[in-house]
Enzyme design. Structure first.
Site, mmCIF file in Angstrom:
data_model
loop_
_atom_site.group_PDB
_atom_site.id
_atom_site.type_symbol
_atom_site.label_atom_id
_atom_site.label_comp_id
_atom_site.label_asym_id
_atom_site.label_seq_id
_atom_site.Cartn_x
_atom_site.Cartn_y
_atom_site.Cartn_z
ATOM 1 N N ILE A 108 -12.384 -1.659 4.340
ATOM 2 C CA ILE A 108 -11.220 -1.367 3.514
ATOM 3 C C ILE A 108 -11.654 -1.145 2.067
ATOM 4 O O ILE A 108 -12.681 -1.675 1.628
ATOM 5 C CB ILE A 108 -10.160 -2.501 3.637
ATOM 6 C CG1 ILE A 108 -8.809 -2.055 3.086
ATOM 7 C CG2 ILE A 108 -10.659 -3.797 3.008
ATOM 8 C CD1 ILE A 108 -7.652 -2.977 3.468
ATOM 9 N N CYS A 109 -10.891 -0.333 1.355
ATOM 10 C CA CYS A 109 -11.117 -0.095 -0.079
ATOM 11 C C CYS A 109 -9.737 -0.024 -0.728
ATOM 12 O O CYS A 109 -8.794 -0.618 -0.214
ATOM 13 C CB CYS A 109 -11.937 1.183 -0.295
ATOM 14 S SG CYS A 109 -11.114 2.696 0.226
ATOM 15 N N ALA A 110 -9.609 0.690 -1.811
ATOM 16 C CA ALA A 110 -8.311 0.788 -2.487
ATOM 17 C C ALA A 110 -7.347 1.687 -1.715
ATOM 18 O O ALA A 110 -6.194 1.325 -1.491
ATOM 19 C CB ALA A 110 -8.489 1.297 -3.912
ATOM 20 N N GLY A 113 -8.591 4.197 1.022
ATOM 21 C CA GLY A 113 -9.093 4.679 2.300
ATOM 22 C C GLY A 113 -10.206 5.698 2.184
ATOM 23 O O GLY A 113 -10.858 6.018 3.175
ATOM 24 N N THR A 139 -6.147 -1.100 0.548
ATOM 25 C CA THR A 139 -5.483 -2.257 -0.046
ATOM 26 C C THR A 139 -4.186 -1.868 -0.729
ATOM 27 O O THR A 139 -3.203 -2.618 -0.683
ATOM 28 C CB THR A 139 -6.436 -2.945 -1.047
ATOM 29 O OG1 THR A 139 -7.666 -3.247 -0.371
ATOM 30 C CG2 THR A 139 -5.850 -4.229 -1.585
#
Length: 107
Positions: free
Chosen positions: A60-62, A64, A88
Protein backbone atom coordinates in the site's frame (compact mmCIF):
# COMPACT_ATOMS: atom_id res chain seq x y z
CA UNK A 1 0.65 -7.92 -11.08
CA UNK A 2 -2.25 -8.63 -8.75
CA UNK A 3 -4.45 -5.93 -7.26
CA UNK A 4 -7.04 -5.84 -4.49
CA UNK A 5 -9.72 -3.24 -4.00
CA UNK A 6 -10.24 -1.72 -0.58
CA UNK A 7 -13.08 -4.05 0.41
CA UNK A 8 -11.07 -7.17 -0.42
CA UNK A 9 -8.06 -5.69 1.35
CA UNK A 10 -10.15 -4.87 4.45
CA UNK A 11 -11.37 -8.47 4.62
CA UNK A 12 -7.83 -9.82 4.23
CA UNK A 13 -6.52 -7.38 6.83
CA UNK A 14 -9.16 -8.58 9.28
CA UNK A 15 -7.75 -12.08 8.81
CA UNK A 16 -4.16 -11.05 9.51
CA UNK A 17 -2.83 -10.08 6.08
CA UNK A 18 0.84 -9.12 5.83
CA UNK A 19 1.02 -5.47 4.72
CA UNK A 20 3.90 -3.18 3.78
CA UNK A 21 3.53 0.56 3.26
CA UNK A 22 6.01 1.79 0.66
CA UNK A 23 5.74 5.51 1.45
CA UNK A 24 8.57 7.38 3.11
CA UNK A 25 8.57 7.50 6.92
CA UNK A 26 6.92 10.93 7.15
CA UNK A 27 3.94 9.84 5.04
CA UNK A 28 3.64 6.65 7.05
CA UNK A 29 3.76 8.57 10.35
CA UNK A 30 1.05 10.97 9.15
CA UNK A 31 -1.40 8.08 8.86
CA UNK A 32 -1.22 4.41 7.92
CA UNK A 33 -3.33 1.27 7.95
CA UNK A 34 -3.10 -0.58 11.24
CA UNK A 35 -0.54 -3.38 11.08
CA UNK A 36 1.24 -2.07 7.99
CA UNK A 37 5.02 -2.17 8.21
CA UNK A 38 6.96 0.81 6.89
CA UNK A 39 9.05 -0.25 3.90
CA UNK A 40 10.00 2.77 1.77
CA UNK A 41 10.65 2.01 -1.89
CA UNK A 42 14.33 2.77 -1.33
CA UNK A 43 14.51 -0.09 1.21
CA UNK A 44 12.45 -2.64 -0.68
CA UNK A 45 15.42 -4.76 -1.76
CA UNK A 46 16.83 -4.81 1.75
CA UNK A 47 13.71 -6.42 3.24
CA UNK A 48 13.12 -9.02 0.55
CA UNK A 49 14.31 -11.83 2.82
CA UNK A 50 11.97 -10.67 5.59
CA UNK A 51 8.80 -10.98 3.49
CA UNK A 52 6.72 -14.12 3.93
CA UNK A 53 6.97 -16.70 1.18
CA UNK A 54 3.87 -18.62 2.18
CA UNK A 55 1.18 -15.95 1.85
CA UNK A 56 0.43 -12.76 -0.08
CA UNK A 57 2.19 -9.51 0.73
CA UNK A 58 -0.19 -6.56 0.40
CA UNK A 59 1.53 -3.39 -0.74
CA UNK A 60 0.00 0.00 0.00
CA UNK A 61 1.03 3.63 -0.57
CA UNK A 62 -0.86 6.92 -0.67
CA UNK A 63 -2.92 6.35 -3.83
CA UNK A 64 -1.89 3.07 -5.44
CA UNK A 65 0.77 4.22 -7.91
CA UNK A 66 3.89 3.38 -5.91
CA UNK A 67 2.33 0.22 -4.54
CA UNK A 68 1.56 -0.99 -8.07
CA UNK A 69 5.16 -0.45 -9.11
CA UNK A 70 6.51 -2.08 -5.95
CA UNK A 71 4.16 -5.07 -6.26
CA UNK A 72 5.23 -5.56 -9.85
CA UNK A 73 8.91 -5.49 -8.86
CA UNK A 74 8.31 -7.91 -5.98
CA UNK A 75 6.35 -10.25 -8.24
CA UNK A 76 9.31 -10.45 -10.64
CA UNK A 77 11.38 -11.61 -7.65
CA UNK A 78 8.91 -14.36 -6.77
CA UNK A 79 6.92 -12.61 -4.03
CA UNK A 80 3.14 -13.06 -4.08
CA UNK A 81 2.61 -9.29 -4.01
CA UNK A 82 -0.78 -7.59 -4.22
CA UNK A 83 -1.17 -3.85 -4.76
CA UNK A 84 -3.96 -2.14 -2.81
CA UNK A 85 -5.97 -0.04 -5.26
CA UNK A 86 -6.81 3.39 -3.85
CA UNK A 87 -4.10 3.28 -1.21
CA UNK A 88 -4.18 4.91 2.18
CA UNK A 89 -6.05 7.95 0.86
CA UNK A 90 -8.84 5.72 -0.44
CA UNK A 91 -8.86 3.81 2.84
CA UNK A 92 -9.38 7.06 4.76
CA UNK A 93 -12.01 8.35 2.29
CA UNK A 94 -14.13 5.27 3.00
CA UNK A 95 -14.11 6.13 6.70
CA UNK A 96 -11.71 3.40 7.73
CA UNK A 97 -9.30 4.27 10.57
CA UNK A 98 -5.68 5.31 10.22
CA UNK A 99 -2.95 4.98 12.81
CA UNK A 100 -0.60 7.91 13.30
CA UNK A 101 2.90 7.70 14.63
CA UNK A 102 6.45 6.58 14.08
CA UNK A 103 7.36 4.00 11.50
CA UNK A 104 7.42 0.32 12.34
CA UNK A 105 9.86 -1.18 9.85
CA UNK A 106 9.71 -4.54 8.14
CA UNK A 107 13.46 -5.00 8.52
Amino acid sequence: MREADLDVFAAELAHGAFVIDVRESDGYAAGHVSGALSTPLSALGAVLGDLPGDRPVYVICASGNRSAWAAEQLATLGVDAVSVVGGTAGWARTGRPLVRGAAVHAA
